[in-house]
Scaffold this motif. Structure first.
Motif, PDB file in Angstrom:
ATOM      1  N   LEU A  83      47.691  44.352  37.346  1.00  0.00           N
ATOM      2  CA  LEU A  83      48.133  45.628  37.912  1.00  0.00           C
ATOM      3  C   LEU A  83      48.601  46.554  36.796  1.00  0.00           C
ATOM      4  CD1 LEU A  83      50.154  45.309  41.234  1.00  0.00           C
ATOM      5  CD2 LEU A  83      48.296  46.886  40.685  1.00  0.00           C
ATOM      6  N   ASN A  84      48.134  47.807  36.875  1.00  0.00           N
ATOM      7  CA  ASN A  84      48.497  48.825  35.885  1.00  0.00           C
ATOM      8  C   ASN A  84      47.927  48.549  34.502  1.00  0.00           C
ATOM      9  OD1 ASN A  84      50.042  50.211  37.869  1.00  0.00           O
ATOM     10  ND2 ASN A  84      51.651  48.683  37.579  1.00  0.00           N
ATOM     11  N   LYS A  85      46.958  47.637  34.493  1.00  0.00           N
ATOM     12  CA  LYS A  85      46.266  47.388  33.226  1.00  0.00           C
ATOM     13  C   LYS A  85      44.802  47.800  33.368  1.00  0.00           C
ATOM     14  CE  LYS A  85      49.378  43.758  31.757  1.00  0.00           C
ATOM     15  NZ  LYS A  85      49.591  42.302  31.859  1.00  0.00           N
ATOM     16  N   LYS A  86      44.129  47.858  32.249  1.00  0.00           N
ATOM     17  CA  LYS A  86      42.740  48.278  32.245  1.00  0.00           C
ATOM     18  C   LYS A  86      41.819  47.119  32.608  1.00  0.00           C
ATOM     19  CE  LYS A  86      40.080  51.715  29.878  1.00  0.00           C
ATOM     20  NZ  LYS A  86      39.592  52.269  28.616  1.00  0.00           N
ATOM     21  N   VAL A  87      40.915  47.358  33.543  1.00  0.00           N
ATOM     22  CA  VAL A  87      39.935  46.333  33.922  1.00  0.00           C
ATOM     23  C   VAL A  87      38.544  46.955  33.964  1.00  0.00           C
ATOM     24  CG1 VAL A  87      41.594  45.024  35.339  1.00  0.00           C
ATOM     25  CG2 VAL A  87      40.156  46.776  36.417  1.00  0.00           C
ATOM     26  N   ALA A  88      37.537  46.091  33.869  1.00  0.00           N
ATOM     27  CA  ALA A  88      36.146  46.538  34.047  1.00  0.00           C
ATOM     28  C   ALA A  88      35.570  45.793  35.251  1.00  0.00           C
ATOM     29  CB  ALA A  88      35.331  46.232  32.805  1.00  0.00           C
ATOM     30  N   LEU A  89      34.985  46.532  36.193  1.00  0.00           N
ATOM     31  CA  LEU A  89      34.348  45.933  37.355  1.00  0.00           C
ATOM     32  C   LEU A  89      32.840  46.030  37.214  1.00  0.00           C
ATOM     33  CD1 LEU A  89      36.293  47.513  40.378  1.00  0.00           C
ATOM     34  CD2 LEU A  89      36.934  45.574  38.941  1.00  0.00           C
ATOM     35  N   LEU A  90      32.159  44.922  37.435  1.00  0.00           N
ATOM     36  CA  LEU A  90      30.706  44.956  37.552  1.00  0.00           C
ATOM     37  C   LEU A  90      30.377  44.942  39.045  1.00  0.00           C
ATOM     38  CD1 LEU A  90      27.754  44.608  36.415  1.00  0.00           C
ATOM     39  CD2 LEU A  90      28.138  42.146  36.679  1.00  0.00           C
ATOM     40  N   LEU A  91      29.614  45.945  39.501  1.00  0.00           N
ATOM     41  CA  LEU A  91      29.235  46.001  40.912  1.00  0.00           C
ATOM     42  C   LEU A  91      27.831  45.429  41.108  1.00  0.00           C
ATOM     43  CD1 LEU A  91      30.626  49.463  42.070  1.00  0.00           C
ATOM     44  CD2 LEU A  91      31.798  47.288  41.683  1.00  0.00           C
ATOM     45  N   LYS A  92      27.478  45.154  42.383  1.00  0.00           N
ATOM     46  CA  LYS A  92      26.187  44.535  42.688  1.00  0.00           C
ATOM     47  C   LYS A  92      25.001  45.374  42.242  1.00  0.00           C
ATOM     48  CE  LYS A  92      27.504  41.541  46.483  1.00  0.00           C
ATOM     49  NZ  LYS A  92      27.538  41.334  47.939  1.00  0.00           N
ATOM     50  N   ASP A  93      25.175  46.694  42.174  1.00  0.00           N
ATOM     51  CA  ASP A  93      24.072  47.561  41.749  1.00  0.00           C
ATOM     52  C   ASP A  93      24.076  47.774  40.235  1.00  0.00           C
ATOM     53  OD1 ASP A  93      26.239  49.196  41.366  1.00  0.00           O
ATOM     54  OD2 ASP A  93      25.583  50.789  42.690  1.00  0.00           O
ATOM     55  N   ASN A 149      31.316  44.846  47.183  1.00  0.00           N
ATOM     56  CA  ASN A 149      30.336  45.261  46.188  1.00  0.00           C
ATOM     57  C   ASN A 149      30.605  44.699  44.800  1.00  0.00           C
ATOM     58  OD1 ASN A 149      28.778  47.263  47.827  1.00  0.00           O
ATOM     59  ND2 ASN A 149      30.831  48.115  48.040  1.00  0.00           N
ATOM     60  N   VAL A 150      31.716  43.999  44.650  1.00  0.00           N
ATOM     61  CA  VAL A 150      32.147  43.577  43.319  1.00  0.00           C
ATOM     62  C   VAL A 150      31.572  42.203  42.956  1.00  0.00           C
ATOM     63  CG1 VAL A 150      34.168  42.968  41.907  1.00  0.00           C
ATOM     64  CG2 VAL A 150      34.280  44.906  43.490  1.00  0.00           C
ATOM     65  N   VAL A 151      31.049  42.079  41.743  1.00  0.00           N
ATOM     66  CA  VAL A 151      30.553  40.804  41.230  1.00  0.00           C
ATOM     67  C   VAL A 151      31.622  40.129  40.368  1.00  0.00           C
ATOM     68  CG1 VAL A 151      28.800  39.655  39.799  1.00  0.00           C
ATOM     69  CG2 VAL A 151      28.157  41.583  41.260  1.00  0.00           C
ATOM     70  N   ARG A 152      32.086  40.849  39.330  1.00  0.00           N
ATOM     71  CA  ARG A 152      33.127  40.265  38.483  1.00  0.00           C
ATOM     72  C   ARG A 152      34.110  41.324  37.996  1.00  0.00           C
ATOM     73  NH1 ARG A 152      31.462  42.029  33.665  1.00  0.00           N
ATOM     74  NH2 ARG A 152      29.363  41.553  32.926  1.00  0.00           N
ATOM     75  N   ILE A 153      35.301  40.871  37.698  1.00  0.00           N
ATOM     76  CA  ILE A 153      36.395  41.729  37.237  1.00  0.00           C
ATOM     77  C   ILE A 153      36.845  41.174  35.904  1.00  0.00           C
ATOM     78  CG2 ILE A 153      38.723  42.573  37.793  1.00  0.00           C
ATOM     79  CD1 ILE A 153      37.919  41.408  40.763  1.00  0.00           C
ATOM     80  N   SER A 154      36.818  42.015  34.864  1.00  0.00           N
ATOM     81  CA  SER A 154      37.288  41.506  33.564  1.00  0.00           C
ATOM     82  C   SER A 154      38.403  42.375  33.020  1.00  0.00           C
ATOM     83  CB  SER A 154      36.147  41.397  32.535  1.00  0.00           C
ATOM     84  OG  SER A 154      35.026  42.160  32.878  1.00  0.00           O
TER      85      SER A 154
END
Lengths: 71, 71, 71, 71, 71, 71, 71
Positions: free
Chosen positions: C12-22, C64-69
């Motif tokens: 929370l309140n940190k930077k993340v990258a989401l990879l979506l299905k598309d 829609n989310v595949v992975r969260i880094s």
């Protein structure tokens, strides 16, 4: 604030256009629906990329619907 | 911490852009939603790869939505 | 053992990258989420194969989310 | 008889490879999971058809997973 | 009448072949399963259109399975 | 009126043909099913566009089935 | 207002056409259905893009149905 289901109710017996997931567009009079957004449409005209035809009454499964626009 | 549903509530009667699974983008005023993220949008402008058109009011089924961005 | 939901909480309140299905990638600050992994991201930068753009705040539907880094 | 969830538990803190629906392969240390097979992986290396990269820690949504193989 | 779950039980510790939705075929010894048809297979040999390889033990998510054939 | 599940029951130990979502056709004797329309078929012959083969007994996950036709 | 399920009931023992997700069209007499819109059709004629054939009785899984039109 208007709930989506309330919006459907307000369009009962009015003309609506449905966009389905396969890009099919159905226009007709909304004569019924249920909580899954399954719908009954009367006097339907269907448009796909290649085709236009009249279908009379149809039942649509809600899981195929993308958007509903009152006409 | 802001819950996604709370974020929707804060955007009631404001302009939002929805990206749908078929890459369609709908911009309009969020006038309602429910717990499935079904939404009612007013004064909608729709953009696909090839097309731009005005749609008035639309109901969107939440299962087709990828992301919602306040404008 | 760390539960996936606990891992979200820690970001929370940190930077993340989401990879979506598309294959869309959204980078931003995680400002909220719910039990369906719907998320609110702030200061979002979106990358697709052809495009890079800034989106401000967005709501993402978890389905829609595949992975969260974490970044 | 070994239950699939029990098999996950036995691989906690061990190296596993995940095959995702989009053919992406993630290898890393399994540091957590929940009843939906959402998982937390550490020291992840990701392989797609064209690309190999290091990702650090990631959260994977279980609905994208095809198979899990202990290494 | 034999229930599908009962049929799985009868194949415990026996060799089965799984066809997955992506046309992957996994052959191995069925060492476990749960009510979602998630399965644990041992001594797995995997065949895709282009590839044959040995995988040792794998966990398969049931939602990817098309058919299961005892060998 | 005949319920779909009742129709399945009437075809127990009879020959049926299943059309699956990937266009695969399985013909065999229906020896069992459950409430998800998972099925057990015996003496199965499988036909795809390019292939015909005998499979013996198979378990089919109901979620892959499009239609079932008694033979 | 007519509920979609009520509309199905009114078409019992009448001729209907089903459009399935794979663009297959099945025409036949509706002899049964359940709450998932699984259906039993008699004297079915099936049309795909390339093929027309008679199928006798079939059970259709509701999850594959796009629209139902009374004939």
């Amino acid at each position: 604030m208007i709930m989506p289901m309330k919006m459907l109710e307000e369009n009962l017996n009015k003309k609506v256009a449905l966009l389905l997931k396969d890009n099919r567009i159905l226009e007709g009079t909304l004569s019924g629906y249920d909580e899954y957004m399954n719908m009954v449409l009367d006097e339907v005209e269907e448009n796909t990329e290649n085709l236009n035809r009249k279908l009379g009454t149809v039942i649509i499964r809600g899981s195929n619907v993308v958007r509903i626009s009152p006409r």
